[in-house]
Design an enzyme around this catalytic site. Structure first.
Site, PDB file in Angstrom:
ATOM      1  N   GLY A   1      62.138  30.407  -6.652  1.00  0.00           N
ATOM      2  CA  GLY A   1      62.324  29.265  -5.687  1.00  0.00           C
ATOM      3  C   GLY A   1      63.896  29.417  -5.066  1.00  0.00           C
TER       4      GLY A   1
ATOM      5  N   SER B   1      63.716  37.090  -8.141  1.00  0.00           N
ATOM      6  CA  SER B   1      64.188  36.365  -7.064  1.00  0.00           C
ATOM      7  C   SER B   1      65.201  35.424  -7.396  1.00  0.00           C
ATOM      8  CB  SER B   1      62.886  35.796  -6.234  1.00  0.00           C
ATOM      9  OG  SER B   1      63.457  35.282  -4.972  1.00  0.00           O
ATOM     10  N   TRP B   2      64.925  34.014  -7.199  1.00  0.00           N
ATOM     11  CA  TRP B   2      66.079  33.087  -7.620  1.00  0.00           C
ATOM     12  C   TRP B   2      65.856  32.994  -9.136  1.00  0.00           C
ATOM     13  CZ3 TRP B   2      70.010  30.065  -7.650  1.00  0.00           C
ATOM     14  CH2 TRP B   2      70.054  28.993  -8.453  1.00  0.00           C
TER      15      TRP B   2
ATOM     16  N   ASP C   1      62.105  45.419   0.527  1.00  0.00           N
ATOM     17  CA  ASP C   1      62.268  43.949   0.720  1.00  0.00           C
ATOM     18  C   ASP C   1      63.013  43.434   1.724  1.00  0.00           C
ATOM     19  OD1 ASP C   1      62.897  41.400  -0.328  1.00  0.00           O
ATOM     20  OD2 ASP C   1      63.102  41.922  -2.387  1.00  0.00           O
TER      21      ASP C   1
ATOM     22  N   HIS D   1      59.377  42.412  -1.455  1.00  0.00           N
ATOM     23  CA  HIS D   1      59.851  41.405  -2.102  1.00  0.00           C
ATOM     24  C   HIS D   1      58.920  40.962  -3.182  1.00  0.00           C
ATOM     25  CE1 HIS D   1      62.885  38.102  -3.225  1.00  0.00           C
ATOM     26  NE2 HIS D   1      61.765  37.254  -3.326  1.00  0.00           N
TER      27      HIS D   1
END
Length: 342
Positions: free
Chosen positions: A56, A133-134, A284, A312
């Site tokens: 997120g 990711s986050w 990505d 990604h």
């Protein structure tokens, strides 16, 4: 020095996921500041503890994420970070009657502290961390703060949420998608600081303003990932989940994730002794490979695997590499997952 290996596109067929798995325990943990985070545990109650850290920020946890773990071997823990998923209060809208909903107590440091409270609450001594990711950023922040509590780390899609990285995602990559970027900029009247402008829109008292900003933000995120052929995962989020996701993202990214620029890579030496597997797609567009490369060079016990045909969101080969790493770590084997497969 870490070893970087490139995985060829002609790699073996991806491994099937483990079957869907329901939690055997769950609850809400009071972490202070008016927040309660939702958590769940699945798999083997006596197995190797592993924590899945969702992305997120503000995406919330997904039952699908635990299917890369062997449920006979792992004790699989998930949680919803502050303000999203089933955690309360929900960040989908500002609430003048609830100070916790204003996001002032929703920062990276707060989330790291929440993870440590959850570990203590569940009686876990040390655990493996997995995410991307986050989730990668939060994993690194936690592990650098509490290295003695981490056994191994497996990351797919490496980010450290530096301002240079978010600058690329919301400005630089626009050179590849000029028409979509023009619409994204127009959503906040071409403000000089797009992230701050979107954060302000997501705190606007008018629900229509917040909903329009969330739609524009998600349309841009989907444009960046449009070449991966996996639909529109951001626009497909609905109602409060989408609003919370965008509000929390804009809050964190407009503030540099509340981290000193470059601190996570600078302090990667704190991860010494923790085996790590980093898997990153060559293409990505949202998070270029350079971050994973820099982290791998700074983390003595990490292996970087570059998937030549992935972006990604990854794909079959990304999943295969992640599952191979989790299998190896479950067996207590050596760091990483071996040499090149091509």
């Amino acid at each position: 020095m870490a070893t970087a290996t490139a995985t060829a596109t002609s790699a073996p067929e991806p491994r099937p996921l483990f079957p869907e798995l329901a939690p055997y325990d769950s609850g809400l943990l009071d972490v202070g500041d008016g927040h309660r985070i939702a958590w769940s545990v699945a798999g083997n109650p006596d197995g190797k503890p592993a924590l899945i850290v969702h992305g997120g920020p503000g995406s919330g946890s997904s039952p699908h994420a635990r299917r890369v773990f062997d449920p006979a071997v792992y004790r699989i823990v998930q949680f919803d970070q502050r303000g999203c998923g089933r955690s309360t209060p929900h960040a989908s809208a500002p609430d003048p009657d609830d100070p916790a909903a204003d996001l002032a107590t929703n920062t990276t440091a707060h989330l790291v502290a929440d993870m440590e409270r959850l570990r203590e609450h569940l009686g876990v001594d040390r655990w493996l961390l997995h995410g991307g990711s986050w989730g990668s950023t939060l994993i690194l922040a936690y592990a650098e703060a509490h290295p003695a509590r981490v056994t191994e780390i497996v990351i797919a899609a490496v980010t450290t949420t530096r301002r240079s990285e978010t600058g690329w995602l919301y400005e630089g990559v626009g050179r590849f998608f000029p028409e979509a970027h023009e619409r994204f900029r127009a959503g906040v009247d071409h403000a000089e600081d797009l992230l701050a402008a979107y954060a302000a829109r997501m705190n606007h008292p008018d629900p229509a303003v917040r909903e329009r900003a969330a739609a524009d933000w998600c349309a841009w995120e989907d444009a960046v990932l449009s070449g991966e052929g996996q639909g529109t995962p951001y626009t497909d989020r609905v109602d409060d989940a989408r609003l919370a996701f965008v509000r929390i993202c804009a809050h964190y990214f407009s503030q540099g994730a509340f981290l000193e620029e470059g601190a996570l890579i600078r302090d990667a030496h704190r991860l010494a002794g923790i085996p790590g597997v980093l898997v990153h797609g060559r293409f990505d567009m949202g998070g270029p490979l350079t971050t994973a490369w820099e982290l791998a060079k700074a983390w003595p016990d990490a292996e970087l695997h570059v998937v030549e045909d992935a972006g990604h969101l990854g794909g079959g080969e990304t999943r295969r590499l992640v599952m191979a790493a989790l299998e190896r770590f479950a067996e207590g084997g050596r760091s990483g997952i071996g040499g090149p497969t091509g």
